[in-house]
Design an enzyme around this catalytic site. Structure first.
Site, PDB file in Angstrom:
ATOM      1  N   LYS A 226       0.814  -1.216   0.000  1.00 10.62           N
ATOM      2  CA  LYS A 226       0.000   0.000   0.000  1.00 10.62           C
ATOM      3  C   LYS A 226       0.847   1.265   0.000  1.00 10.62           C
ATOM      4  CE  LYS A 226      -4.486  -1.613   1.216  1.00 10.62           C
ATOM      5  NZ  LYS A 226      -5.697  -1.447   2.033  1.00 10.62           N
ATOM      6  N   ARG A 260      -4.314 -10.121   4.391  1.00  6.31           N
ATOM      7  CA  ARG A 260      -4.619 -10.112   2.962  1.00  6.31           C
ATOM      8  C   ARG A 260      -3.397  -9.603   2.199  1.00  6.31           C
ATOM      9  NH1 ARG A 260      -6.879  -6.446  -0.772  1.00  6.31           N
ATOM     10  NH2 ARG A 260      -8.404  -7.355  -2.220  1.00  6.31           N
TER      11      ARG A 260
END
Length: 286
Positions: A226, A260
């Site tokens: 991210k 995840r």
């Protein structure tokens, strides 16, 4: 703790790995990876799914709508056309435990009918009809916090206390689920790293992740590759593996039940070492 996921039973006594299968052409990291000549290739999807299982994935998370900042809106029919054939193929050909990353009522229902085992909603079942559809499936539901919508969520997000506000939101959504007939045994929570949060907000959420355990629901985290890593390390998306692994370990240490990720094999190694050390520590504790 066990999570009943349709025909699968997931043991959450140790952190589990959710492998990401974004079947969108525009996801921030792997968008378009499973397309040929502009069309989704089930063969490529199945090949990648088999690889992730071989590497240690416990769950495959299928998403047909990109939720990166500024993402384009996807029609209901387009999302159905992307997601449902993939869910059907993964279940029938691989016997996979499939999580479907969706906020759309029709996709929730159709995915459950094709054998999906978890519904993973970044909008916490707030889209019209989603709550009722999720209740009907009988499947576990992951409720995520997001400030705003994907198109605007990173435009100067603000909080007085990000952890307290995320906690309040998730508690309210759990209550809404209970009122719709979804028991707490079917609920997972996700603080929504990167969804309407600055770098400081994300780091505070991770550092204080144990505070979310007051909700008594398994915690799912999505930190892989991210933008917070780009800000911290000045690394491009394809250079964020070490940072992603550090975040996965930090999340596991702070109580995350499901992590995840894009990079399954490397994450599996990290969690295997973490679990080995944790088990030894328990055995030698006075």
């Amino acid at each position: 703790m066990f999570l009943e996921c349709g025909t699968h039973r997931l043991d959450l006594s140790t952190p589990k790995i959710m492998g990401i299968l974004n079947i969108t052409p525009d996801s921030f990291s792997d968008g378009g990876s499973y397309h040929q000549a502009g069309h989704l290739s089930l063969d490529l999807v199945l090949k990648r799914a088999e690889q992730m299982f071989a590497e240690g994935a416990d769950i495959l998370d299928v998403g047909g709508e990109s939720t990166r900042p500024g993402a384009a809106i996807v029609s209901e029919q387009e999302e159905l056309d992307r997601v449902i054939p993939v869910v059907e193929a993964l279940v029938e050909k691989l016997g996979a435990l499939v999580s479907v990353d969706t906020s759309t009522a029709s996709v929730i229902r159709e995915s459950a009918q094709k054998g999906a085992g978890i519904i993973n909603d970044v909008r916490a079942l707030m889209r019209d009809g989603a709550l009722a559809a999720a209740a009907e499936t009988g499947l576990p539901i992951c409720l995520m916090h997001m400030q705003g919508q994907p198109q605007t969520m990173q435009q100067a997000p603000q909080y007085h206390d990000v952890v307290a506000e995320v906690l309040t939101f998730l508690r309210e959504r759990m209550a809404a689920c209970n009122a719709a007939g979804i028991t707490n045994e079917r609920i997972l929570i996700d603080p929504g790293f990167g969804f309407g949060k600055t770098l400081a907000h994300n780091l505070a959420l991770l550092a204080r992740l144990p505070e979310l355990t007051v909700l008594d629901a398994p915690i799912l985290v999505g930190l892989s590759r991210k933008s917070l890593l780009g800000q911290l390390l000045n690394r491009g998306v394809d250079e964020r593996l070490p940072g992603s692994l550090a975040l996965a370990l930090a999340a596991a240490e702070r109580g995350a039940a499901i992590i995840r990720v894009h990079d399954v094999a490397a994450t599996k190694d990290v969690l295997s070492v973490y679990n080995a050390v944790k088990n030894i520590a328990v055995k030698i504790a006075p």
